[in-house]
Design an enzyme around this catalytic site. Structure first.
Site, mmCIF file in Angstrom:
data_model
loop_
_atom_site.group_PDB
_atom_site.id
_atom_site.type_symbol
_atom_site.label_atom_id
_atom_site.label_comp_id
_atom_site.label_asym_id
_atom_site.label_seq_id
_atom_site.Cartn_x
_atom_site.Cartn_y
_atom_site.Cartn_z
ATOM 1 N N ARG A 38 -3.921 15.060 2.417
ATOM 2 C CA ARG A 38 -4.238 14.386 3.507
ATOM 3 C C ARG A 38 -3.466 15.111 4.678
ATOM 4 O O ARG A 38 -4.065 14.970 5.585
ATOM 5 C CB ARG A 38 -4.137 12.922 3.553
ATOM 6 C CG ARG A 38 -4.395 12.404 2.342
ATOM 7 C CD ARG A 38 -5.340 11.148 2.486
ATOM 8 N NE ARG A 38 -5.548 10.564 1.264
ATOM 9 C CZ ARG A 38 -6.263 10.892 0.331
ATOM 10 N NH1 ARG A 38 -7.118 12.153 0.487
ATOM 11 N NH2 ARG A 38 -6.584 10.271 -0.887
ATOM 12 N N SER A 71 2.098 6.525 -5.317
ATOM 13 C CA SER A 71 1.949 5.213 -5.737
ATOM 14 C C SER A 71 2.040 4.816 -7.236
ATOM 15 O O SER A 71 2.235 5.767 -7.731
ATOM 16 C CB SER A 71 0.238 4.831 -5.536
ATOM 17 O OG SER A 71 -0.629 5.754 -6.472
ATOM 18 N N CYS A 75 6.888 3.019 2.628
ATOM 19 C CA CYS A 75 7.387 2.478 1.355
ATOM 20 C C CYS A 75 8.361 1.373 1.571
ATOM 21 O O CYS A 75 8.774 0.676 0.652
ATOM 22 C CB CYS A 75 7.689 3.442 0.172
ATOM 23 S SG CYS A 75 9.158 4.407 0.709
ATOM 24 N N GLU A 85 0.667 -4.268 -3.110
ATOM 25 C CA GLU A 85 0.773 -3.578 -2.199
ATOM 26 C C GLU A 85 -0.402 -3.164 -1.303
ATOM 27 O O GLU A 85 -1.427 -2.574 -1.649
ATOM 28 C CB GLU A 85 1.311 -2.028 -2.617
ATOM 29 C CG GLU A 85 1.653 -1.037 -1.530
ATOM 30 C CD GLU A 85 2.233 0.269 -1.955
ATOM 31 O OE1 GLU A 85 1.886 0.658 -2.973
ATOM 32 O OE2 GLU A 85 3.418 0.427 -1.532
ATOM 33 N N LYS A 93 3.844 20.647 -3.875
ATOM 34 C CA LYS A 93 2.549 20.113 -3.750
ATOM 35 C C LYS A 93 2.460 18.988 -2.706
ATOM 36 O O LYS A 93 2.711 17.800 -3.112
ATOM 37 C CB LYS A 93 1.935 19.707 -5.354
ATOM 38 C CG LYS A 93 0.798 19.854 -5.356
ATOM 39 C CD LYS A 93 -0.415 19.416 -4.495
ATOM 40 C CE LYS A 93 -0.594 17.734 -4.844
ATOM 41 N NZ LYS A 93 -1.461 16.943 -3.792
ATOM 42 N N PHE A 113 1.396 11.035 1.106
ATOM 43 C CA PHE A 113 0.654 11.468 2.584
ATOM 44 C C PHE A 113 1.643 10.795 3.539
ATOM 45 O O PHE A 113 1.712 11.220 4.646
ATOM 46 C CB PHE A 113 -0.783 10.740 2.413
ATOM 47 C CG PHE A 113 -0.984 9.389 3.104
ATOM 48 C CD1 PHE A 113 -0.567 8.666 4.149
ATOM 49 C CD2 PHE A 113 -1.139 8.381 2.171
ATOM 50 C CE1 PHE A 113 -0.635 7.519 4.534
ATOM 51 C CE2 PHE A 113 -1.241 6.918 2.196
ATOM 52 C CZ PHE A 113 -0.747 6.609 3.693
#
Ligand code: NAD
Length: 501
Positions: free
Chosen positions: A180, A229, A284, A386, A176, A152
Protein backbone atom coordinates in the site's frame (compact mmCIF):
# COMPACT_ATOMS: atom_id res chain seq x y z
CA UNK A 1 2.73 9.50 -16.16
CA UNK A 2 2.12 7.85 -12.77
CA UNK A 3 5.05 6.65 -10.72
CA UNK A 4 6.31 3.08 -10.76
CA UNK A 5 7.61 1.63 -7.50
CA UNK A 6 9.83 -1.38 -8.11
CA UNK A 7 12.47 -3.43 -6.29
CA UNK A 8 15.97 -2.70 -5.00
CA UNK A 9 18.13 -5.73 -5.62
CA UNK A 10 21.93 -5.82 -5.40
CA UNK A 11 22.19 -2.03 -5.32
CA UNK A 12 19.96 -1.39 -8.33
CA UNK A 13 16.34 -0.43 -8.91
CA UNK A 14 14.81 -3.16 -10.99
CA UNK A 15 11.51 -4.72 -12.06
CA UNK A 16 8.50 -3.72 -14.12
CA UNK A 17 4.84 -4.69 -14.28
CA UNK A 18 5.37 -7.31 -16.95
CA UNK A 19 2.02 -9.10 -16.94
CA UNK A 20 -1.58 -8.46 -15.89
CA UNK A 21 -1.73 -8.94 -12.12
CA UNK A 22 1.98 -8.21 -11.81
CA UNK A 23 1.32 -4.84 -10.22
CA UNK A 24 -1.05 -3.10 -7.83
CA UNK A 25 -2.37 0.45 -7.64
CA UNK A 26 -1.03 2.89 -5.08
CA UNK A 27 -3.58 5.50 -4.02
CA UNK A 28 -3.56 9.03 -2.72
CA UNK A 29 -5.89 8.38 0.24
CA UNK A 30 -6.83 12.05 0.50
CA UNK A 31 -8.33 12.16 -3.01
CA UNK A 32 -8.93 8.51 -3.79
CA UNK A 33 -6.95 8.89 -7.02
CA UNK A 34 -4.48 6.32 -8.28
CA UNK A 35 -1.02 7.78 -7.70
CA UNK A 36 1.11 5.01 -9.14
CA UNK A 37 1.77 1.32 -9.48
CA UNK A 38 3.83 -1.02 -7.38
CA UNK A 39 5.43 -4.08 -8.91
CA UNK A 40 4.43 -7.35 -7.26
CA UNK A 41 7.43 -9.67 -7.16
CA UNK A 42 7.47 -13.05 -8.84
CA UNK A 43 9.16 -16.02 -7.19
CA UNK A 44 12.14 -15.45 -9.51
CA UNK A 45 12.49 -11.83 -8.37
CA UNK A 46 12.43 -12.86 -4.70
CA UNK A 47 15.04 -15.50 -5.48
CA UNK A 48 17.21 -12.85 -7.15
CA UNK A 49 17.04 -10.66 -4.03
CA UNK A 50 17.86 -13.56 -1.73
CA UNK A 51 20.74 -14.61 -4.00
CA UNK A 52 22.16 -11.07 -3.93
CA UNK A 53 21.91 -11.05 -0.14
CA UNK A 54 23.56 -14.48 0.10
CA UNK A 55 26.45 -13.36 -2.12
CA UNK A 56 26.98 -10.23 -0.04
CA UNK A 57 26.90 -12.07 3.30
CA UNK A 58 30.45 -13.48 3.69
CA UNK A 59 32.21 -10.16 3.08
CA UNK A 60 29.73 -8.19 5.18
CA UNK A 61 29.95 -10.66 8.07
CA UNK A 62 33.75 -10.37 7.98
CA UNK A 63 33.90 -6.58 7.71
CA UNK A 64 35.38 -5.15 10.90
CA UNK A 65 33.01 -3.76 13.49
CA UNK A 66 34.66 -0.36 13.10
CA UNK A 67 33.94 -0.18 9.38
CA UNK A 68 30.40 -1.50 9.80
CA UNK A 69 29.74 1.10 12.46
CA UNK A 70 31.10 3.90 10.29
CA UNK A 71 28.59 2.97 7.58
CA UNK A 72 25.80 2.95 10.17
CA UNK A 73 26.78 6.41 11.38
CA UNK A 74 26.80 7.75 7.80
CA UNK A 75 23.38 6.18 7.18
CA UNK A 76 22.12 7.82 10.37
CA UNK A 77 23.33 11.23 9.17
CA UNK A 78 21.76 10.84 5.72
CA UNK A 79 18.45 9.66 7.14
CA UNK A 80 18.44 12.57 9.54
CA UNK A 81 19.01 14.98 6.63
CA UNK A 82 16.24 13.35 4.58
CA UNK A 83 13.63 13.05 7.34
CA UNK A 84 11.26 15.35 5.49
CA UNK A 85 11.60 13.49 2.20
CA UNK A 86 10.86 10.12 3.80
CA UNK A 87 7.94 11.62 5.72
CA UNK A 88 6.50 13.18 2.55
CA UNK A 89 6.52 9.79 0.77
CA UNK A 90 4.81 8.16 3.75
CA UNK A 91 2.19 10.85 4.03
CA UNK A 92 1.39 10.76 0.30
CA UNK A 93 0.72 7.01 0.23
CA UNK A 94 -0.47 6.27 3.78
CA UNK A 95 -2.43 9.47 4.34
CA UNK A 96 -1.10 10.30 7.81
CA UNK A 97 -0.29 13.96 8.49
CA UNK A 98 3.28 15.10 7.86
CA UNK A 99 4.13 15.72 11.54
CA UNK A 100 3.01 12.18 12.38
CA UNK A 101 5.10 10.74 9.53
CA UNK A 102 8.08 12.72 10.83
CA UNK A 103 7.46 11.15 14.24
CA UNK A 104 7.73 7.64 12.85
CA UNK A 105 10.96 8.51 11.05
CA UNK A 106 12.33 9.89 14.33
CA UNK A 107 11.48 6.68 16.20
CA UNK A 108 13.09 4.61 13.44
CA UNK A 109 16.21 6.78 13.59
CA UNK A 110 16.51 5.98 17.27
CA UNK A 111 16.88 2.31 16.39
CA UNK A 112 19.61 3.21 13.89
CA UNK A 113 21.35 5.15 16.67
CA UNK A 114 21.05 2.14 18.97
CA UNK A 115 22.52 -0.06 16.23
CA UNK A 116 25.50 2.32 15.95
CA UNK A 117 26.55 0.93 19.34
CA UNK A 118 26.80 -2.60 17.93
CA UNK A 119 30.46 -3.19 18.93
CA UNK A 120 29.42 -2.93 22.54
CA UNK A 121 26.21 -4.93 22.05
CA UNK A 122 28.04 -7.87 20.47
CA UNK A 123 30.57 -8.24 23.27
CA UNK A 124 30.64 -11.74 24.67
CA UNK A 125 31.72 -13.07 28.04
CA UNK A 126 35.11 -14.51 29.00
CA UNK A 127 35.98 -16.79 31.91
CA UNK A 128 39.59 -17.55 32.61
CA UNK A 129 40.61 -20.88 34.14
CA UNK A 130 37.27 -22.73 33.98
CA UNK A 131 39.56 -25.70 34.43
CA UNK A 132 43.30 -25.71 34.87
CA UNK A 133 44.66 -23.47 32.09
CA UNK A 134 41.35 -23.79 30.22
CA UNK A 135 39.40 -20.66 29.26
CA UNK A 136 35.80 -20.27 28.04
CA UNK A 137 34.27 -17.44 26.06
CA UNK A 138 31.00 -16.73 24.29
CA UNK A 139 30.51 -15.04 20.96
CA UNK A 140 27.45 -14.14 18.93
CA UNK A 141 27.48 -14.52 15.16
CA UNK A 142 25.09 -13.35 12.42
CA UNK A 143 22.60 -15.79 10.90
CA UNK A 144 23.03 -15.02 7.18
CA UNK A 145 20.18 -13.75 4.98
CA UNK A 146 17.26 -12.51 7.05
CA UNK A 147 13.92 -11.09 5.87
CA UNK A 148 11.54 -8.44 7.17
CA UNK A 149 7.86 -8.18 6.22
CA UNK A 150 6.12 -4.92 7.12
CA UNK A 151 2.56 -3.60 7.54
CA UNK A 152 1.12 -0.49 5.90
CA UNK A 153 0.79 1.62 9.01
CA UNK A 154 4.47 2.39 9.67
CA UNK A 155 6.23 2.09 6.30
CA UNK A 156 9.52 3.48 7.69
CA UNK A 157 9.53 2.85 11.44
CA UNK A 158 8.59 -0.82 11.45
CA UNK A 159 11.25 -1.82 8.88
CA UNK A 160 13.68 0.19 11.01
CA UNK A 161 12.76 -1.91 14.05
CA UNK A 162 14.37 -4.71 12.04
CA UNK A 163 17.07 -3.94 9.48
CA UNK A 164 19.41 -1.56 11.36
CA UNK A 165 20.10 -4.19 14.00
CA UNK A 166 20.08 -7.14 11.60
CA UNK A 167 22.62 -5.42 9.34
CA UNK A 168 24.73 -4.11 12.22
CA UNK A 169 25.00 -7.69 13.52
CA UNK A 170 26.50 -8.74 10.16
CA UNK A 171 23.43 -10.21 8.42
CA UNK A 172 22.20 -9.27 4.97
CA UNK A 173 18.57 -8.25 4.59
CA UNK A 174 15.58 -8.58 2.27
CA UNK A 175 12.69 -6.23 3.08
CA UNK A 176 9.15 -6.83 1.83
CA UNK A 177 7.25 -3.58 2.49
CA UNK A 178 3.49 -3.22 2.44
CA UNK A 179 2.21 -2.91 -1.12
CA UNK A 180 0.00 0.00 0.00
CA UNK A 181 2.87 2.43 0.76
CA UNK A 182 6.08 1.03 -0.71
CA UNK A 183 7.99 4.19 -1.76
CA UNK A 184 9.78 5.06 1.50
CA UNK A 185 11.67 1.75 1.37
CA UNK A 186 13.30 2.69 -1.95
CA UNK A 187 14.53 6.05 -0.67
CA UNK A 188 15.92 4.29 2.40
CA UNK A 189 17.75 1.83 0.11
CA UNK A 190 19.32 4.73 -1.79
CA UNK A 191 20.46 6.31 1.47
CA UNK A 192 22.11 3.04 2.52
CA UNK A 193 23.99 2.97 -0.77
CA UNK A 194 25.13 6.57 -0.35
CA UNK A 195 26.30 5.67 3.16
CA UNK A 196 28.64 3.08 1.62
CA UNK A 197 26.72 -0.12 2.35
CA UNK A 198 27.98 -2.78 -0.07
CA UNK A 199 25.48 -3.84 -2.74
CA UNK A 200 23.35 -6.81 -1.76
CA UNK A 201 23.43 -6.17 2.00
CA UNK A 202 20.05 -4.41 1.93
CA UNK A 203 17.46 -5.40 -0.69
CA UNK A 204 13.80 -4.55 -1.16
CA UNK A 205 11.25 -6.75 -2.90
CA UNK A 206 7.83 -5.24 -3.43
CA UNK A 207 5.01 -7.69 -3.40
CA UNK A 208 2.15 -9.55 -1.83
CA UNK A 209 1.48 -13.10 -0.65
CA UNK A 210 3.58 -14.55 -3.49
CA UNK A 211 6.68 -12.74 -2.20
CA UNK A 212 5.93 -13.53 1.45
CA UNK A 213 5.40 -17.21 0.74
CA UNK A 214 8.64 -17.46 -1.20
CA UNK A 215 10.61 -15.78 1.60
CA UNK A 216 9.04 -18.17 4.13
CA UNK A 217 10.02 -21.22 2.07
CA UNK A 218 13.40 -20.11 0.72
CA UNK A 219 16.12 -22.32 2.23
CA UNK A 220 18.65 -19.47 2.22
CA UNK A 221 16.49 -17.23 4.45
CA UNK A 222 17.47 -17.98 8.03
CA UNK A 223 15.11 -15.74 9.98
CA UNK A 224 11.94 -13.72 9.39
CA UNK A 225 10.66 -10.68 11.27
CA UNK A 226 7.01 -9.95 10.56
CA UNK A 227 4.68 -7.18 11.71
CA UNK A 228 1.04 -7.10 10.62
CA UNK A 229 -2.39 -8.46 11.50
CA UNK A 230 -2.84 -11.45 13.80
CA UNK A 231 -4.11 -14.00 11.24
CA UNK A 232 -1.15 -13.32 8.92
CA UNK A 233 1.30 -13.18 11.85
CA UNK A 234 0.13 -16.62 12.95
CA UNK A 235 0.43 -17.93 9.39
CA UNK A 236 3.92 -16.47 8.98
CA UNK A 237 5.04 -17.92 12.30
CA UNK A 238 3.66 -21.38 11.57
CA UNK A 239 4.91 -21.50 7.98
CA UNK A 240 8.32 -19.99 8.70
CA UNK A 241 9.06 -22.25 11.66
CA UNK A 242 7.83 -25.28 9.69
CA UNK A 243 10.59 -24.41 7.22
CA UNK A 244 13.11 -24.35 10.04
CA UNK A 245 13.43 -20.60 10.32
CA UNK A 246 13.68 -18.40 13.37
CA UNK A 247 10.52 -16.23 13.33
CA UNK A 248 9.23 -13.29 15.33
CA UNK A 249 5.74 -12.32 14.16
CA UNK A 250 3.99 -9.34 15.73
CA UNK A 251 0.22 -9.23 15.30
CA UNK A 252 -2.79 -7.02 15.96
CA UNK A 253 -3.96 -5.22 19.06
CA UNK A 254 -6.86 -3.87 21.05
CA UNK A 255 -5.44 -1.55 23.66
CA UNK A 256 -7.37 -0.52 26.77
CA UNK A 257 -6.94 2.53 28.96
CA UNK A 258 -8.14 1.97 32.52
CA UNK A 259 -9.22 5.21 34.19
CA UNK A 260 -9.50 5.14 37.98
CA UNK A 261 -11.72 7.69 39.76
CA UNK A 262 -8.75 9.57 41.23
CA UNK A 263 -7.17 10.28 37.82
CA UNK A 264 -6.71 13.78 36.43
CA UNK A 265 -9.57 13.75 33.91
CA UNK A 266 -8.16 16.53 31.75
CA UNK A 267 -4.94 14.57 31.33
CA UNK A 268 -7.02 11.44 30.62
CA UNK A 269 -9.16 13.20 27.99
CA UNK A 270 -6.12 14.71 26.24
CA UNK A 271 -4.38 11.34 26.30
CA UNK A 272 -7.40 9.34 25.10
CA UNK A 273 -7.97 11.70 22.17
CA UNK A 274 -4.27 11.78 21.22
CA UNK A 275 -3.85 8.03 21.48
CA UNK A 276 -7.22 7.19 19.94
CA UNK A 277 -7.13 9.43 16.90
CA UNK A 278 -3.45 10.03 16.14
CA UNK A 279 -2.69 8.53 12.74
CA UNK A 280 -6.47 8.03 12.42
CA UNK A 281 -6.26 5.14 14.88
CA UNK A 282 -4.11 3.13 12.46
CA UNK A 283 -1.50 2.36 15.11
CA UNK A 284 -0.97 -0.95 16.84
CA UNK A 285 -0.44 1.02 20.07
CA UNK A 286 -3.53 3.22 19.60
CA UNK A 287 -5.93 3.31 22.52
CA UNK A 288 -9.24 1.98 21.25
CA UNK A 289 -11.08 1.26 24.50
CA UNK A 290 -11.42 3.52 27.53
CA UNK A 291 -12.52 1.64 30.64
CA UNK A 292 -14.06 4.35 32.82
CA UNK A 293 -14.41 3.22 36.42
CA UNK A 294 -17.56 4.61 38.10
CA UNK A 295 -18.32 7.42 38.69
CA UNK A 296 -16.08 9.20 36.15
CA UNK A 297 -17.84 8.09 32.94
CA UNK A 298 -20.18 11.01 32.22
CA UNK A 299 -17.66 13.74 33.02
CA UNK A 300 -14.91 11.98 31.06
CA UNK A 301 -17.08 11.44 27.98
CA UNK A 302 -18.00 15.12 28.02
CA UNK A 303 -14.34 16.12 28.15
CA UNK A 304 -13.41 13.71 25.36
CA UNK A 305 -16.27 14.79 23.11
CA UNK A 306 -15.51 18.51 23.48
CA UNK A 307 -11.91 17.84 22.40
CA UNK A 308 -12.85 15.54 19.51
CA UNK A 309 -15.20 18.12 18.04
CA UNK A 310 -12.28 20.54 17.68
CA UNK A 311 -10.00 18.17 15.75
CA UNK A 312 -9.10 19.33 12.25
CA UNK A 313 -9.46 16.58 9.65
CA UNK A 314 -7.76 17.09 6.31
CA UNK A 315 -5.11 15.92 3.84
CA UNK A 316 -1.77 14.84 5.29
CA UNK A 317 0.17 17.51 3.41
CA UNK A 318 -1.93 20.36 4.81
CA UNK A 319 -0.05 21.64 7.89
CA UNK A 320 -3.31 22.55 9.62
CA UNK A 321 -4.59 18.93 9.49
CA UNK A 322 -4.42 16.94 12.70
CA UNK A 323 -5.83 13.71 11.30
CA UNK A 324 -5.78 12.38 7.74
CA UNK A 325 -7.82 9.80 5.80
CA UNK A 326 -7.62 6.01 6.12
CA UNK A 327 -5.32 4.01 3.90
CA UNK A 328 -7.82 2.47 1.45
CA UNK A 329 -11.50 2.68 0.59
CA UNK A 330 -11.99 -0.93 1.70
CA UNK A 331 -10.44 -0.21 5.08
CA UNK A 332 -12.54 2.94 5.51
CA UNK A 333 -15.69 0.92 4.73
CA UNK A 334 -14.71 -1.78 7.21
CA UNK A 335 -14.14 0.80 9.94
CA UNK A 336 -17.45 2.49 9.13
CA UNK A 337 -19.25 -0.87 9.35
CA UNK A 338 -18.28 -1.06 13.01
CA UNK A 339 -20.45 1.99 13.75
CA UNK A 340 -23.50 0.01 12.59
CA UNK A 341 -22.37 -3.05 14.50
CA UNK A 342 -21.87 -0.93 17.62
CA UNK A 343 -25.40 0.48 17.44
CA UNK A 344 -26.87 -3.01 16.91
CA UNK A 345 -24.94 -4.18 19.96
CA UNK A 346 -26.39 -1.40 22.11
CA UNK A 347 -23.62 1.24 22.04
CA UNK A 348 -24.47 4.91 21.65
CA UNK A 349 -22.72 7.01 18.99
CA UNK A 350 -21.81 10.30 20.66
CA UNK A 351 -19.56 11.57 17.86
CA UNK A 352 -20.24 10.20 14.38
CA UNK A 353 -17.16 10.29 12.14
CA UNK A 354 -19.26 9.77 9.02
CA UNK A 355 -20.53 13.34 9.46
CA UNK A 356 -17.19 15.04 10.19
CA UNK A 357 -16.30 17.95 7.91
CA UNK A 358 -13.00 17.61 6.05
CA UNK A 359 -10.94 20.70 5.25
CA UNK A 360 -10.44 20.96 1.51
CA UNK A 361 -13.62 18.97 0.83
CA UNK A 362 -14.34 15.30 1.06
CA UNK A 363 -13.75 14.37 -2.60
CA UNK A 364 -13.61 10.64 -3.05
CA UNK A 365 -10.82 10.28 -0.50
CA UNK A 366 -10.94 7.54 2.11
CA UNK A 367 -12.38 9.68 4.89
CA UNK A 368 -13.96 8.89 8.17
CA UNK A 369 -13.68 11.28 11.07
CA UNK A 370 -13.08 10.58 14.73
CA UNK A 371 -15.90 8.57 16.28
CA UNK A 372 -16.78 8.08 19.94
CA UNK A 373 -19.02 5.21 21.02
CA UNK A 374 -20.27 5.31 24.61
CA UNK A 375 -21.83 2.58 26.75
CA UNK A 376 -20.16 -0.08 24.60
CA UNK A 377 -21.23 -3.43 26.09
CA UNK A 378 -18.30 -5.39 27.53
CA UNK A 379 -17.50 -8.39 25.37
CA UNK A 380 -19.30 -7.01 22.30
CA UNK A 381 -17.58 -7.13 18.89
CA UNK A 382 -16.84 -3.41 18.96
CA UNK A 383 -15.17 -3.89 22.32
CA UNK A 384 -13.20 -7.01 21.42
CA UNK A 385 -12.25 -6.78 17.74
CA UNK A 386 -9.42 -4.75 16.25
CA UNK A 387 -11.05 -1.94 14.25
CA UNK A 388 -7.78 -0.12 13.40
CA UNK A 389 -9.45 3.20 12.71
CA UNK A 390 -10.53 6.38 14.50
CA UNK A 391 -13.14 4.76 16.73
CA UNK A 392 -12.87 5.18 20.49
CA UNK A 393 -15.10 2.93 22.57
CA UNK A 394 -16.03 3.87 26.12
CA UNK A 395 -16.89 0.93 28.36
CA UNK A 396 -18.29 1.76 31.80
CA UNK A 397 -17.01 -0.49 34.61
CA UNK A 398 -17.74 -0.57 38.34
CA UNK A 399 -14.27 -1.32 39.66
CA UNK A 400 -10.57 -1.76 38.99
CA UNK A 401 -11.12 -5.53 39.17
CA UNK A 402 -13.83 -5.48 36.52
CA UNK A 403 -11.59 -3.42 34.23
CA UNK A 404 -8.64 -5.75 34.78
CA UNK A 405 -10.80 -8.77 33.99
CA UNK A 406 -11.88 -7.19 30.67
CA UNK A 407 -8.29 -6.47 29.68
CA UNK A 408 -6.95 -9.88 30.62
CA UNK A 409 -9.78 -11.84 29.01
CA UNK A 410 -9.06 -10.29 25.58
CA UNK A 411 -7.14 -12.19 22.91
CA UNK A 412 -4.58 -9.43 22.37
CA UNK A 413 -1.87 -8.20 24.72
CA UNK A 414 0.02 -5.47 22.92
CA UNK A 415 -0.26 -2.23 24.94
CA UNK A 416 -2.35 -0.83 27.76
CA UNK A 417 -2.39 2.14 30.12
CA UNK A 418 -3.67 3.00 33.56
CA UNK A 419 -4.49 6.55 34.60
CA UNK A 420 -4.43 7.14 38.34
CA UNK A 421 -2.62 9.09 41.05
CA UNK A 422 -2.52 6.01 43.28
CA UNK A 423 0.96 4.48 43.10
CA UNK A 424 -0.21 1.27 44.75
CA UNK A 425 -2.95 0.76 42.16
CA UNK A 426 -0.52 1.46 39.32
CA UNK A 427 1.98 -1.01 40.74
CA UNK A 428 -0.71 -3.67 41.09
CA UNK A 429 -1.80 -3.00 37.50
CA UNK A 430 1.68 -3.43 36.02
CA UNK A 431 2.04 -6.66 37.96
CA UNK A 432 -1.34 -8.22 37.10
CA UNK A 433 -2.00 -7.16 33.54
CA UNK A 434 -1.25 -9.69 30.76
CA UNK A 435 0.10 -7.20 28.25
CA UNK A 436 3.61 -6.56 26.93
CA UNK A 437 3.84 -2.77 27.05
CA UNK A 438 2.36 -0.79 29.91
CA UNK A 439 1.78 2.94 30.35
CA UNK A 440 1.26 4.56 33.73
CA UNK A 441 -0.33 7.92 32.99
CA UNK A 442 1.27 7.50 29.53
CA UNK A 443 -1.19 6.57 26.75
CA UNK A 444 1.16 5.17 24.07
CA UNK A 445 3.96 3.39 25.91
CA UNK A 446 6.14 2.53 22.91
CA UNK A 447 9.49 1.37 24.34
CA UNK A 448 12.62 3.28 23.41
CA UNK A 449 15.02 1.68 20.94
CA UNK A 450 17.24 0.32 23.72
CA UNK A 451 14.33 -1.61 25.24
CA UNK A 452 12.44 -4.19 23.22
CA UNK A 453 9.00 -3.79 21.62
CA UNK A 454 6.45 -6.58 21.68
CA UNK A 455 3.13 -7.75 22.98
CA UNK A 456 1.81 -10.90 24.60
CA UNK A 457 -0.80 -13.47 23.53
CA UNK A 458 -2.11 -13.00 19.96
CA UNK A 459 -0.08 -9.82 19.57
CA UNK A 460 3.19 -11.72 19.15
CA UNK A 461 4.15 -15.19 17.97
CA UNK A 462 7.70 -16.18 18.82
CA UNK A 463 10.03 -15.75 21.74
CA UNK A 464 11.83 -12.48 21.16
CA UNK A 465 10.51 -8.96 20.94
CA UNK A 466 11.94 -6.53 18.38
CA UNK A 467 14.87 -4.11 18.74
CA UNK A 468 16.84 -3.47 21.91
CA UNK A 469 18.92 -6.34 23.21
CA UNK A 470 16.24 -8.88 22.23
CA UNK A 471 16.67 -7.68 18.64
CA UNK A 472 20.40 -8.33 18.83
CA UNK A 473 19.64 -11.75 20.23
CA UNK A 474 17.16 -12.55 17.46
CA UNK A 475 19.59 -11.68 14.66
CA UNK A 476 22.56 -13.59 16.10
CA UNK A 477 23.28 -17.04 17.44
CA UNK A 478 25.59 -17.95 20.24
CA UNK A 479 28.73 -19.99 20.37
CA UNK A 480 30.78 -20.89 23.41
CA UNK A 481 34.44 -21.68 22.91
CA UNK A 482 36.41 -23.67 25.43
CA UNK A 483 40.12 -23.43 24.77
CA UNK A 484 43.33 -24.84 26.13
CA UNK A 485 46.74 -24.03 24.86
CA UNK A 486 48.74 -27.11 25.47
CA UNK A 487 51.50 -27.20 27.97
CA UNK A 488 53.34 -30.21 29.41
CA UNK A 489 50.58 -30.76 32.03
CA UNK A 490 47.70 -31.42 29.62
CA UNK A 491 46.82 -34.68 31.30
CA UNK A 492 46.60 -37.35 28.56
CA UNK A 493 43.57 -39.44 27.55
CA UNK A 494 40.38 -39.26 29.68
CA UNK A 495 37.13 -40.90 28.49
CA UNK A 496 35.06 -39.42 31.34
CA UNK A 497 32.69 -36.47 30.79
CA UNK A 498 34.65 -33.19 30.95
CA UNK A 499 34.55 -31.73 34.45
CA UNK A 500 37.02 -29.53 36.20
CA UNK A 501 37.62 -32.00 39.00
P1 NAD B 1 -1.48 -7.31 7.03
O1 NAD B 1 -1.36 -8.46 7.95
O2 NAD B 1 -2.60 -7.25 6.09
O3 NAD B 1 -0.15 -7.18 6.12
C1 NAD B 1 1.14 -7.23 6.69
C2 NAD B 1 2.10 -7.79 5.64
O4 NAD B 1 1.70 -9.12 5.31
C3 NAD B 1 2.13 -6.99 4.35
O5 NAD B 1 3.46 -6.86 3.93
C4 NAD B 1 1.30 -7.83 3.40
O6 NAD B 1 1.73 -7.72 2.06
C5 NAD B 1 1.51 -9.24 3.90
N1 NAD B 1 0.34 -10.11 3.70
C6 NAD B 1 -0.96 -9.72 3.69
N2 NAD B 1 -1.75 -10.79 3.48
C7 NAD B 1 -0.95 -11.86 3.38
C8 NAD B 1 -1.18 -13.25 3.16
N3 NAD B 1 -2.42 -13.75 3.03
N4 NAD B 1 -0.12 -14.08 3.11
C9 NAD B 1 1.13 -13.59 3.25
N5 NAD B 1 1.41 -12.29 3.44
C10 NAD B 1 0.39 -11.43 3.51
O7 NAD B 1 -1.42 -5.99 7.96
P2 NAD B 1 -1.64 -4.48 7.53
O8 NAD B 1 -3.08 -4.25 7.24
O9 NAD B 1 -0.65 -4.07 6.52
O10 NAD B 1 -1.24 -3.74 8.89
C11 NAD B 1 -2.15 -3.52 9.94
C12 NAD B 1 -2.04 -4.59 11.00
O11 NAD B 1 -0.71 -4.62 11.51
C13 NAD B 1 -2.92 -4.31 12.20
O12 NAD B 1 -3.51 -5.52 12.60
C14 NAD B 1 -1.95 -3.81 13.26
O13 NAD B 1 -2.35 -4.03 14.59
C15 NAD B 1 -0.75 -4.61 12.93
N6 NAD B 1 0.46 -3.99 13.47
C16 NAD B 1 1.01 -4.56 14.57
C17 NAD B 1 2.13 -3.99 15.13
C18 NAD B 1 2.76 -4.59 16.35
O14 NAD B 1 3.81 -4.12 16.74
N7 NAD B 1 2.19 -5.61 16.97
C19 NAD B 1 2.70 -2.84 14.56
C20 NAD B 1 2.11 -2.31 13.42
C21 NAD B 1 0.97 -2.89 12.88
Amino acid sequence: MTKLVNHWIDGTRTGAVAAPGGGADIFNPATGEVAGQVVLATVEEVDAAVAAAARAFPAWRDMSLTKRTQILFRFRELLDRHRDDVAALISAEHGKVHSDALGEVARGLEVVEFACGIPHLLKGGFSENVSTRVDSYSIRQPLGVVAGIAPFNFPAMVPMWMFPIAIACGNTFVLKPSERDPSASLLIAELWQRAGLPDGVFNVVQGDKVAVDRLLAHPEVKAVSFVGSTPIARYVYETGTAHGKRVQALGGAKNHMLVLPDADLDLVADSAVSAGFGSAGERCMAISVVLAVDPVGDELVEKIVSRVRKLVIGPGDDPTSEMGPLVTAAHRDKVASYLEIGVQEGAKIVVDGRETPVTGGRGSGFWIGPTVLDHVPPGSRVHREEIFGPVLSIVRVRSYEEGMELINSGEYGNGTAIFTNDGGAARRFQNEVEVGMIGINVPIPVPMAYYSFGGWKDSLFGDTHVHGTEGVHFYTRGKVVTSRWLDPSHGGINLGFPTNA
